[in-house]
Design an enzyme around this catalytic site. Structure first.
Site, PDB file in Angstrom:
ATOM      1  N   LYS A 230      -6.014 -25.586  16.083  1.00  0.00           N
ATOM      2  CA  LYS A 230      -5.656 -25.163  14.636  1.00  0.00           C
ATOM      3  C   LYS A 230      -5.932 -23.828  14.190  1.00  0.00           C
ATOM      4  O   LYS A 230      -7.099 -23.456  14.266  1.00  0.00           O
ATOM      5  CB  LYS A 230      -6.425 -26.262  13.878  1.00  0.00           C
ATOM      6  CG  LYS A 230      -5.987 -26.239  12.344  1.00  0.00           C
ATOM      7  CD  LYS A 230      -6.559 -27.414  11.432  1.00  0.00           C
ATOM      8  CE  LYS A 230      -6.309 -27.409   9.899  1.00  0.00           C
ATOM      9  NZ  LYS A 230      -6.830 -28.447   9.255  1.00  0.00           N
TER      10      LYS A 230
ATOM     11  N   ASN B   9       2.554 -28.959  14.006  1.00  0.00           N
ATOM     12  CA  ASN B   9       2.562 -29.138  12.588  1.00  0.00           C
ATOM     13  C   ASN B   9       1.919 -27.957  11.934  1.00  0.00           C
ATOM     14  O   ASN B   9       1.271 -27.164  12.454  1.00  0.00           O
ATOM     15  CB  ASN B   9       1.826 -30.583  12.165  1.00  0.00           C
ATOM     16  CG  ASN B   9       2.682 -31.079  11.085  1.00  0.00           C
ATOM     17  OD1 ASN B   9       3.519 -30.671  10.236  1.00  0.00           O
ATOM     18  ND2 ASN B   9       2.587 -32.532  11.105  1.00  0.00           N
TER      19      ASN B   9
ATOM     20  N   ASP C  31      -9.602 -37.174   1.627  1.00  0.00           N
ATOM     21  CA  ASP C  31      -8.073 -36.915   1.879  1.00  0.00           C
ATOM     22  C   ASP C  31      -7.496 -37.812   2.697  1.00  0.00           C
ATOM     23  O   ASP C  31      -6.802 -37.261   3.711  1.00  0.00           O
ATOM     24  CB  ASP C  31      -7.530 -35.475   2.108  1.00  0.00           C
ATOM     25  CG  ASP C  31      -6.415 -35.053   1.860  1.00  0.00           C
ATOM     26  OD1 ASP C  31      -5.735 -35.783   1.228  1.00  0.00           O
ATOM     27  OD2 ASP C  31      -5.857 -33.913   2.393  1.00  0.00           O
TER      28      ASP C  31
ATOM     29  N   GLY D  56      -3.526 -24.888   7.782  1.00  0.00           N
ATOM     30  CA  GLY D  56      -3.555 -24.303   9.318  1.00  0.00           C
ATOM     31  C   GLY D  56      -2.206 -24.688   9.912  1.00  0.00           C
ATOM     32  O   GLY D  56      -1.523 -25.816   9.546  1.00  0.00           O
TER      33      GLY D  56
ATOM     34  N   GLY E 250       0.182 -27.520   8.118  1.00  0.00           N
ATOM     35  CA  GLY E 250      -0.283 -28.135   7.089  1.00  0.00           C
ATOM     36  C   GLY E 250      -0.469 -26.981   5.963  1.00  0.00           C
ATOM     37  O   GLY E 250      -0.261 -25.740   6.202  1.00  0.00           O
TER      38      GLY E 250
HETATM   39  N1  ATP Z   1      -6.040 -32.869  16.886  1.00  0.00           N
HETATM   40  C1  ATP Z   1      -5.006 -32.784  16.791  1.00  0.00           C
HETATM   41  N2  ATP Z   1      -4.005 -33.358  17.800  1.00  0.00           N
HETATM   42  C2  ATP Z   1      -2.552 -33.477  17.330  1.00  0.00           C
HETATM   43  N3  ATP Z   1      -2.067 -33.074  16.349  1.00  0.00           N
HETATM   44  C3  ATP Z   1      -2.974 -32.641  15.067  1.00  0.00           C
HETATM   45  C4  ATP Z   1      -4.277 -32.497  15.720  1.00  0.00           C
HETATM   46  N4  ATP Z   1      -4.953 -32.176  14.349  1.00  0.00           N
HETATM   47  C5  ATP Z   1      -3.898 -31.896  13.500  1.00  0.00           C
HETATM   48  N5  ATP Z   1      -2.625 -32.321  14.173  1.00  0.00           N
HETATM   49  C6  ATP Z   1      -1.330 -32.352  13.329  1.00  0.00           C
HETATM   50  O1  ATP Z   1      -1.243 -31.236  12.449  1.00  0.00           O
HETATM   51  C7  ATP Z   1      -1.133 -31.927  11.221  1.00  0.00           C
HETATM   52  C8  ATP Z   1      -1.729 -30.922  10.094  1.00  0.00           C
HETATM   53  O2  ATP Z   1      -3.220 -30.968  10.548  1.00  0.00           O
HETATM   54  P1  ATP Z   1      -4.404 -30.873   9.373  1.00  0.00           P
HETATM   55  O3  ATP Z   1      -3.891 -31.883   8.523  1.00  0.00           O
HETATM   56  O4  ATP Z   1      -5.573 -30.880   9.995  1.00  0.00           O
HETATM   57  O5  ATP Z   1      -3.865 -29.436   8.655  1.00  0.00           O
HETATM   58  P2  ATP Z   1      -4.057 -29.202   7.111  1.00  0.00           P
HETATM   59  O6  ATP Z   1      -3.331 -27.767   6.885  1.00  0.00           O
HETATM   60  O7  ATP Z   1      -5.283 -29.231   6.679  1.00  0.00           O
HETATM   61  O8  ATP Z   1      -3.025 -30.244   6.431  1.00  0.00           O
HETATM   62  P3  ATP Z   1      -2.919 -30.935   5.057  1.00  0.00           P
HETATM   63  O9  ATP Z   1      -1.729 -29.988   4.465  1.00  0.00           O
HETATM   64  O10 ATP Z   1      -2.479 -32.416   4.940  1.00  0.00           O
HETATM   65  O11 ATP Z   1      -4.173 -30.416   4.269  1.00  0.00           O
HETATM   66  C9  ATP Z   1      -1.495 -33.165  11.266  1.00  0.00           C
HETATM   67  O12 ATP Z   1      -0.988 -34.070  10.423  1.00  0.00           O
HETATM   68  C10 ATP Z   1      -1.029 -33.783  12.681  1.00  0.00           C
HETATM   69  O13 ATP Z   1       0.341 -33.842  12.690  1.00  0.00           O
END
Ligand code: ATP
Length: 634
Positions: free
Chosen positions: A341, A319, A436, A324, A321
């Site tokens: 990540k 994914n 969040d 990251g 986000g």
């Molecule tokens: N430890 C993990 N194992 C599997 N999938 C993960 C893990 N951590 C994150 N993900 C996947 O990646 C996605 C994005 O991770 P995360 O929310 O930490 O990123 P972000 O960039 O902070 O996102 P956001 O835009 O929501 O702030 C999560 O919704 C999940 O689907």
């Protein structure tokens, strides 16, 4: 400001707490030894606070004939929760000499959690200029004047001392983790803190981490009026003995070393044993949570000696986000599947992004089965990127619910809600606001485990109070006080999000899916009724409440009136009561995570489903495919 259910701060008294339970564990253990110790704290011989006996399951009567009372397959049997031998209780109501929580003193206990508020006036230092610290050493200040207000403001990482992260505590506040940040104490003395001045950093550790520039600030910044150390004042370590006692367990934790991530093997093994044991157990046992073991003491020197990301084989992108890209990867050495990540750095001209630093620090300092585990930090091959190595979870709740034909049943929802509330309760007890909570930030595995992730917006709170932005929490899960521009907010914002998630589990539809803040508020009012001074004292004073909202009646019940797939109501009266308490307008009155865990909904039939019997889902997008460099960096 008057005393609040969720916290208290007055100009005269400063920040005050009525109960040590709200303190981070090291603080708490210190206070339990002092006159501040509350009667109702249960303390085990090893000094660890343990309140498992108030776990909701323990209160309901045993079910003797499994199935006869309408259990769904895999529901927890009450009998199994009553296996533990009851400790001896003496005439004074103490167990093994330790005061015990009783219904009576529980109801008497005042409920406080520290409140976070915005301060309108923040004196900012001359940014970019150098300052002299208490030791007479010149300190360079990096960043921009409004970095205290900004969630995404990067700060430059300068010098050897700030490459070191000492996250081995629950109470890292921004003053500690934000490198080179200016802090403003009550006397308006500007203090520059570095990461090595974290209140958990010991002098000798600091020598190792930052041998050249040891910047000393007073490790014990006290609340000026009460002389009480607070999370944001960075105070716990007064002297060596305090230091020792402030650590929940000093045995082998946070051993120093030159490796990038120095994680005590024993503690790590304990944790994984614990997790797997929990996976096997078909019940939640409060006494097993690592909460009682306190946060781990880990220390990471982020760049020096970090493993390279090349030691991981990237299998597929999971994914992406805002902050990251997340990959599924295999540790080439151990074969372990992990989540990597990658911290987005492209837009960060001025250094390491603050949100990522905050997330890494907070996640490294936490240790709970409902919080995703960060194993280490690794660097990209060109040393220009950083990756967090996390335990891999097969799904996130949002993705899973999109594939489900039917919503979760009550017993399944209870299983997930308990884990969610356990995680939130642990965070709040450790002075962390997630800020969040939403379905995409709740990870699931195929063993029925739920874990919170994405701590990019999380932060520590406490005193002295600092301005926090109300623009936190994804719109659909954002509490009304934030939507209405309240200048102060607290742990209650996370509980609102939990309420939205609970409703979504049971209906498979987001409860309030507004496209902008006004629509979001209108959707809330349409379901819960328009608030007024009676339902929410002080509502009229909120900046956003000046707008005219149509008078709407309450009709949350209607969302759950139809029968579920199994023929049972989608939500019982007790369940609706919990939901109402989570979605209470007045944040002061909103239920806390700790209270929610004791709510009768969890002990009535149908009982929470065992994790072992939770639905599983095929792993999506998990066809092993090594990610090429071109996939990674376009
Ligand atoms: N430890 C993990 N194992 C599997 N999938 C993960 C893990 N951590 C994150 N993900 C996947 O990646 C996605 C994005 O991770 P995360 O929310 O930490 O990123 P972000 O960039 O902070 O996102 P956001 O835009 O929501 O702030 C999560 O919704 C999940 O689907």
């Amino acid at each position: 400001m008057a005393a609040s259910r969720h916290g208290g701060y007055t100009r005269d008294r400063g920040f005050y707490l009525d109960e040590t339970r709200r303190m981070p564990y090291p603080l708490r253990s210190r206070y339990q030894d002092s006159y501040h110790c509350r009667r109702d704290l249960r303390r085990e011989p090893n000094g660890i606070h343990n309140d498992y006996r108030n776990y909701p399951h323990r209160n309901h009567s045993p079910v003797t004939e499994k199935g006869a009372l309408g259990h769904e397959p895999g529901e927890l049997s009450s009998d199994s929760r009553l296996d533990e031998p009851e400790p001896r209780r003496d005439d004074m109501g103490k167990e093994n000499g330790v005061p015990v929580k009783t219904e009576e003193n529980l109801t008497k206990k005042r409920k406080f959690s520290p409140i976070v508020w915005d301060r309108n006036e923040v004196r900012q230092p001359d940014v970019g200029s150098n300052r002299i610290d208490e030791t007479g050493e010149e300190l360079s200040v990096a960043g921009t004047p409004d970095r205290l207000l900004s969630q995404t403001e990067p700060v430059s990482i300068e010098g050897p001392d700030i490459l070191a992260v000492s996250p081995g505590h629950s109470g890292m506040d921004d003053g500690e983790i934000e490198l080179g940040q200016i802090d403003e104490d009550e006397d308006s003395n500007l203090v520059v803190r570095t990461i090595t001045s974290s209140r958990w950093a010991e002098d000798d550790d600091m020598d190792i981490i930052a041998p050249k520039k040891k910047r000393s600030i007073s490790p014990m910044q006290r609340d000026p009026d009460k002389n009480v150390p607070t999370p944001e004042s960075g105070g716990v370590l007064t002297d060596g003995s305090d230091r020792a006692s402030s650590r929940p367990s000093s045995s082998g934790r946070g051993e120093r070393g030159n490796d990038c991530a120095v994680v005590d093997g024993e503690q790590r093994a304990e944790h994984s044993d614990h997790s797997s044991q929990r996976g096997k157990d078909s019940e939640f046992r409060r006494d097993e949570t690592p909460e009682s073991a306190g946060p781990p003491q880990r220390r990471i020197n982020m760049l020096q000696g970090c493993r390279s990301v090349d030691e991981f084989e990237r299998l597929n992108k999971i994914n992406e986000g805002t902050y990251g890209v997340v990959y599924r990867a295999r540790d080439k050495k151990t074969g372990e599947i992990v989540a990597l990540k990658k911290v987005k750095m492209e837009k960060e001209k001025e250094g390491f992004p603050m949100t990522s630093l905050r997330e890494i620090n907070i996640l490294l300092s936490l240790n709970h089965p409902s919080i995703v585990d960060v194993k280490e930090v690794v660097v990209g091959s060109r040393l220009d990127s950083i990756f967090m190595v996390m335990e891999y979870m097969e799904h996130d709740l949002k993705g899973v619910m999109e594939t489900m034909k039917q919503p979760y049943s009550q017993s399944e929802a209870k299983c997930l809600m308990l884990q969610l509330l356990e995680g939130v309760n642990y965070l709040h007890h450790n002075w962390v606001l997630h800020r969040d909570l939403k379905t995409s930030n709740l990870l699931l595995d195929n063993s029925g485990n739920l874990k919170l992730c994405d701590f990019g917006l999380a932060r520590q709170y406490g005193s002295p109070l600092k301005p926090y932005t109300p623009l936190v929490v994804t719109l659909w899960y954002r509490a009304p006080e934030l939507l209405l521009g309240a200048k102060e907010y607290s742990t209650a914002i996370d509980l609102w999000s939990v309420g939205c998630i609970m409703a979504e589990l049971l209906t498979k539809e987001p409860l309030f899916d507004g496209g902008d803040e006004k629509t979001q508020l209108n959707k809330i009012f349409k379901t819960l009724g328009t608030p007024d001074e009676k339902s929410w004292p002080g509502y009229k004073n909120l900046p956003g409440a000046k707008a005219a909202f149509a008078n709407q009646p309450y009709k949350l019940r209607e969302n759950f009136s139809r029968a579920s797939f199994s023929g049972q109501p989608t939500l019982s009266d007790a369940g609706l009561d919990l939901l109402n308490k989570l979605l209470t307008y007045d944040p002061e009155e909103r239920i806390t995570a700790e209270e929610a865990l004791k709510h009768p909904w969890f002990s009535e039939l149908p009982l929470p489903k065992s994790k072992d019997f939770m639905p599983t889902f095929p792993a999506h997008n998990n066809k092993d495919r090594t990610v090429r460099q071109s996939d990674e960096e376009p």
